[in-house]
Write a protein that holds these residues in place. Structure first.
Motif, PDB file in Angstrom:
ATOM      1  N   LEU A 130     -10.980   1.496   0.849  1.00 31.27           N
ATOM      2  CA  LEU A 130     -10.207   0.340   0.421  1.00 31.27           C
ATOM      3  C   LEU A 130     -10.565  -0.891   1.248  1.00 31.27           C
ATOM      4  CD1 LEU A 130      -6.610   0.111  -0.727  1.00 31.27           C
ATOM      5  CD2 LEU A 130      -7.302  -1.351   1.143  1.00 31.27           C
ATOM      6  N   CYS A 148      -3.840   1.634  -3.410  1.00 27.79           N
ATOM      7  CA  CYS A 148      -3.626   3.041  -3.742  1.00 27.79           C
ATOM      8  C   CYS A 148      -4.585   3.894  -2.909  1.00 27.79           C
ATOM      9  CB  CYS A 148      -3.891   3.285  -5.228  1.00 27.79           C
ATOM     10  SG  CYS A 148      -2.884   2.295  -6.340  1.00 27.79           S
ATOM     11  N   LEU A 149      -4.021   4.760  -2.092  1.00 28.63           N
ATOM     12  CA  LEU A 149      -4.824   5.710  -1.330  1.00 28.63           C
ATOM     13  C   LEU A 149      -4.604   7.079  -1.941  1.00 28.63           C
ATOM     14  CD1 LEU A 149      -4.012   4.654   2.361  1.00 28.63           C
ATOM     15  CD2 LEU A 149      -5.856   3.828   0.871  1.00 28.63           C
ATOM     16  N   ALA A 170      -9.844   7.342   2.491  1.00 30.92           N
ATOM     17  CA  ALA A 170      -9.416   6.419   1.423  1.00 30.92           C
ATOM     18  C   ALA A 170      -9.181   5.012   1.962  1.00 30.92           C
ATOM     19  CB  ALA A 170      -8.152   6.955   0.754  1.00 30.92           C
ATOM     20  N   LEU A 171      -8.581   4.907   3.135  1.00 31.04           N
ATOM     21  CA  LEU A 171      -8.322   3.593   3.722  1.00 31.04           C
ATOM     22  C   LEU A 171      -9.633   2.897   4.087  1.00 31.04           C
ATOM     23  CD1 LEU A 171      -6.364   1.417   4.594  1.00 31.04           C
ATOM     24  CD2 LEU A 171      -6.063   2.653   6.762  1.00 31.04           C
ATOM     25  N   SER A 186      -7.768  12.660   4.440  1.00 32.93           N
ATOM     26  CA  SER A 186      -8.001  11.923   3.199  1.00 32.93           C
ATOM     27  C   SER A 186      -7.492  10.484   3.307  1.00 32.93           C
ATOM     28  CB  SER A 186      -7.310  12.626   2.027  1.00 32.93           C
ATOM     29  OG  SER A 186      -7.849  13.913   1.845  1.00 32.93           O
ATOM     30  N   THR A 187      -6.437  10.299   4.074  1.00 37.35           N
ATOM     31  CA  THR A 187      -5.910   8.949   4.296  1.00 37.35           C
ATOM     32  C   THR A 187      -6.945   8.085   5.002  1.00 37.35           C
ATOM     33  OG1 THR A 187      -3.646   9.791   4.401  1.00 37.35           O
ATOM     34  CG2 THR A 187      -4.050   7.628   5.401  1.00 37.35           C
ATOM     35  N   LEU A 211       0.824  -1.207   0.000  1.00 38.96           N
ATOM     36  CA  LEU A 211       0.000   0.000   0.000  1.00 38.96           C
ATOM     37  C   LEU A 211       0.856   1.255   0.000  1.00 38.96           C
ATOM     38  CD1 LEU A 211      -3.269   0.534   1.701  1.00 38.96           C
ATOM     39  CD2 LEU A 211      -1.473   2.132   2.318  1.00 38.96           C
ATOM     40  N   THR A 217      -4.513  10.536  -1.495  1.00 41.59           N
ATOM     41  CA  THR A 217      -4.499  11.385  -0.306  1.00 41.59           C
ATOM     42  C   THR A 217      -4.219  12.850  -0.612  1.00 41.59           C
ATOM     43  OG1 THR A 217      -2.175  10.909   0.167  1.00 41.59           O
ATOM     44  CG2 THR A 217      -3.817   9.442   1.149  1.00 41.59           C
ATOM     45  N   GLY A 269      -9.821   4.975  -2.264  1.00 38.63           N
ATOM     46  CA  GLY A 269      -8.893   3.910  -1.929  1.00 38.63           C
ATOM     47  C   GLY A 269      -9.257   2.676  -2.724  1.00 38.63           C
ATOM     48  N   SER A 324       0.458   5.880  -0.698  1.00 38.68           N
ATOM     49  CA  SER A 324      -0.418   7.020  -0.980  1.00 38.68           C
ATOM     50  C   SER A 324      -0.071   7.561  -2.359  1.00 38.68           C
ATOM     51  CB  SER A 324      -0.270   8.094   0.097  1.00 38.68           C
ATOM     52  OG  SER A 324       1.065   8.518   0.215  1.00 38.68           O
TER      53      SER A 324
END
Length: 153
Positions: free
Chosen positions: A103, A75-76, A99-100, A95-96, A25, A78, A63, A27
């Protein structure tokens, strides 16, 4: 739920063949570029996965997984931009988390092993502790059992 979280010294890409059923993984930006930092290494090792990333719809907070030769690349998204156009650190940390969560919701596995660099801490200039807090929060809210290994040189 986060079953374990460890930081180890070494190269994220060393001995990949010894690891089974994991997600690599990192960003990413929303511009479709893996041109510098750790993303450049992902690009050189996984050219087909890069092309999947480039054609995948991207907006900050997405994500998703692309794949190549049995490897799953998480792919995150971010930051909207990169370089001098990178988003502010607090926005990247938030954003992390978003996105996580996306995902993790879209991975069918109930037991997940993730290997990553200290995402966002390099060229995205976000304090690692902020990103780590977002990771822990997203993982704790998940119904998956997650083992996370962070690699640092």
């Amino acid at each position: 739920m986060l079953e374990s979280f460890e930081v180890v010294s070494g190269d994220l890409f060393t001995d990949l063949s010894k690891k089974k059923n994991f997600i690599l993984l990192h960003s990413c930006n929303a511009q479709g570029r893996w041109g510098s930092g750790i993303a450049k290494t992902f690009h050189s090792k996984f050219k087909n996965a890069y092309e999947q990333y480039r054609t995948h719809p991207k907006k900050v907070g997405n994500g998703f997984i692309v794949s190549e030769n049995g490897y799953r690349i998480g792919c995150l998204i971010t930051s909207k931009g990169y370089g001098k156009y990178v988003d502010p650190p607090k926005q990247i940390a938030e954003s992390t988390y978003i996105a996580l969560k996306e995902l993790l919701e879209n991975v069918s596995d109930t037991d997940i092993e993730i290997h990553s660099p200290k995402i966002n801490a390099g060229l995205f200039n976000t304090p690692w502790q902020w990103t780590k807090k977002s990771i822990v929060k997203a993982c704790e809210e998940s119904n998956k059992r997650i083992k996370w290994v962070v690699w640092e040189l």
